[in-house]
Design an enzyme around this catalytic site. Sequence first.
Site, PDB file in Angstrom:
ATOM      1  N   HIS A  17       0.823  -1.206   0.000  1.00  0.00           N
ATOM      2  CA  HIS A  17       0.000   0.000   0.000  1.00  0.00           C
ATOM      3  C   HIS A  17       0.860   1.259   0.000  1.00  0.00           C
ATOM      4  O   HIS A  17       0.560   2.233  -0.704  1.00  0.00           O
ATOM      5  CB  HIS A  17      -0.925  -0.022   1.215  1.00  0.00           C
ATOM      6  CG  HIS A  17      -1.771   1.195   1.358  1.00  0.00           C
ATOM      7  ND1 HIS A  17      -1.599   2.114   2.368  1.00  0.00           N
ATOM      8  CD2 HIS A  17      -2.796   1.672   0.596  1.00  0.00           C
ATOM      9  CE1 HIS A  17      -2.479   3.090   2.240  1.00  0.00           C
ATOM     10  NE2 HIS A  17      -3.218   2.857   1.173  1.00  0.00           N
ATOM     11  N   GLU A  69       2.123   1.829  -3.429  1.00  0.00           N
ATOM     12  CA  GLU A  69       1.067   2.418  -4.269  1.00  0.00           C
ATOM     13  C   GLU A  69       1.071   3.940  -4.136  1.00  0.00           C
ATOM     14  O   GLU A  69       0.990   4.671  -5.127  1.00  0.00           O
ATOM     15  CB  GLU A  69      -0.295   1.863  -3.870  1.00  0.00           C
ATOM     16  CG  GLU A  69      -1.472   2.480  -4.609  1.00  0.00           C
ATOM     17  CD  GLU A  69      -2.734   2.564  -3.768  1.00  0.00           C
ATOM     18  OE1 GLU A  69      -3.360   3.635  -3.740  1.00  0.00           O
ATOM     19  OE2 GLU A  69      -3.077   1.552  -3.133  1.00  0.00           O
ATOM     20  N   HIS A  70       1.188   4.430  -2.908  1.00  0.00           N
ATOM     21  CA  HIS A  70       1.263   5.877  -2.687  1.00  0.00           C
ATOM     22  C   HIS A  70       2.486   6.476  -3.380  1.00  0.00           C
ATOM     23  O   HIS A  70       2.401   7.538  -4.010  1.00  0.00           O
ATOM     24  CB  HIS A  70       1.342   6.171  -1.187  1.00  0.00           C
ATOM     25  CG  HIS A  70       0.019   6.171  -0.491  1.00  0.00           C
ATOM     26  ND1 HIS A  70      -0.440   7.248   0.229  1.00  0.00           N
ATOM     27  CD2 HIS A  70      -0.951   5.223  -0.410  1.00  0.00           C
ATOM     28  CE1 HIS A  70      -1.645   6.964   0.733  1.00  0.00           C
ATOM     29  NE2 HIS A  70      -1.961   5.734   0.365  1.00  0.00           N
ATOM     30  N   GLU A 101      -3.497   7.885   7.910  1.00  0.00           N
ATOM     31  CA  GLU A 101      -4.640   7.232   7.264  1.00  0.00           C
ATOM     32  C   GLU A 101      -5.102   6.031   8.083  1.00  0.00           C
ATOM     33  O   GLU A 101      -6.296   5.809   8.268  1.00  0.00           O
ATOM     34  CB  GLU A 101      -4.248   6.787   5.857  1.00  0.00           C
ATOM     35  CG  GLU A 101      -5.366   6.073   5.092  1.00  0.00           C
ATOM     36  CD  GLU A 101      -4.912   5.549   3.736  1.00  0.00           C
ATOM     37  OE1 GLU A 101      -5.665   4.745   3.147  1.00  0.00           O
ATOM     38  OE2 GLU A 101      -3.812   5.917   3.278  1.00  0.00           O
TER      39      GLU A 101
END
Length: 450
Positions: free
Chosen positions: A78, A81-82, A158
Amino acid sequence: MRLFKFVLIFALLFIPFTIHAAVYPVRNSNSNGVKEYKLKNGLKVLIIEDHKAPLATFQIWYRVGSKDEPRGKTGISHLLEHMMFKGTPKYGSKVFSNIIQRNGGTDNAHTTKDYTMYHQTLSSDRIGLSIELEADRMRNLLLDPKEVMNERNVVMEERRMRYEDDPQSSLYEEVISAAFKAHPYQWPVIGWMSDIASIERKELYRYYRSYYSPDNAFIVISGDVNAKDVLPKIKKNFGNIKPSKRNVIKDGTEEPQQSGERRVYLKKEAELPYILMAYHVPSFPHEDSFALDVLSTILSAGKSSRLYKGIVHEKGLALNVFADYSGFHRDPFLFVFGGTAAPKKNIEDIEKAIYYEIEKVKKEMPSEREIQKAKNQIEASFVFAQDSTYSRAFYVGMFEMLGNWRLMEKYLEGIRKVKPEDVQAAAKKYLVDDNKTVGILVPTKAVRSE
């Protein structure tokens, strides 16, 4: 499989192309079907021509998700991905999205337990932008150390907002991690907080180089495009990217059979009690997956479903209640029940009411009419999505991720063959006490400082 209730029939018409290719036209469709190609470096390309509107969707799927992460580095998929939006030597940080938006398009990405996917939808005459930009960041990502540190903090925030400060999401994490003892599905996609904090630039770079390569990816393009025009652009931009020489050992861990109920309680500041119940089940294309899909629809699709009518409408025990079969995973996953207690109602009564509905299916087969209604609902959801270039590409990509996009045909055939006795047999086989994990959210009151 709530997201994938649909009908799509393929006729197998095999037509050769100059590049390794095959064409499978879709009956009763306005498109020319799915055209398949493969470059020498292993990159597969799937093109769906649909000329109804001057739009096109570009998707690139990488066969890597949280299940592939090294132990102690959960969340690295993840975080990567950022970082894919943080620039290359040719295009700086955030330039990718700005270029797409300036050309009237939209872009995004998401990471799951099984894959990571990046997508753009824009005017079909601008599809070359997606091809050029995605090829560039497949091999030239900067991963600037300062950007890595900043984005790591963004992801940690997040996690705090979406999971640690959300009682129901926190309970879901607890239930999943309790249901899986060996398989990496136990890890949250976003990662555990301490793991995220420990990820360094060198680890992220090694992970990127290991998994972001043409032999571990495929492209799906859907919309107002012509394969003969698009393929040369793909070959030009992706064709010279070498396959990864990674030495990655894929995790082959199988979850051992559960042999007793597991139960977790989570005390957290919340207004109302909440329950989750998870049963281990096989994933598509296992022969039982079709009956489980129909069963979840019977139990939980709309206000006429069994769970809503019995627990929300008639008994008034819950504000909401659901059953969800997540069958589209690379490995076996879970059949999940859940519900939020109505004010002044006990969560134990909701649990008993769900068991009652489960036992009802086991004791008495659903009617033919109920089964057919569920099948119609599964079919109708895909018909509704037919006009979306994104959805068409997504469904093709999802089945390709599971093994091959042609599995769509097997899925639909299996759904249509489901009988009442199949649904009852699946409930008896999988929805049993020794195969379940129960999680209960126990609300606590906020502690106010003086």
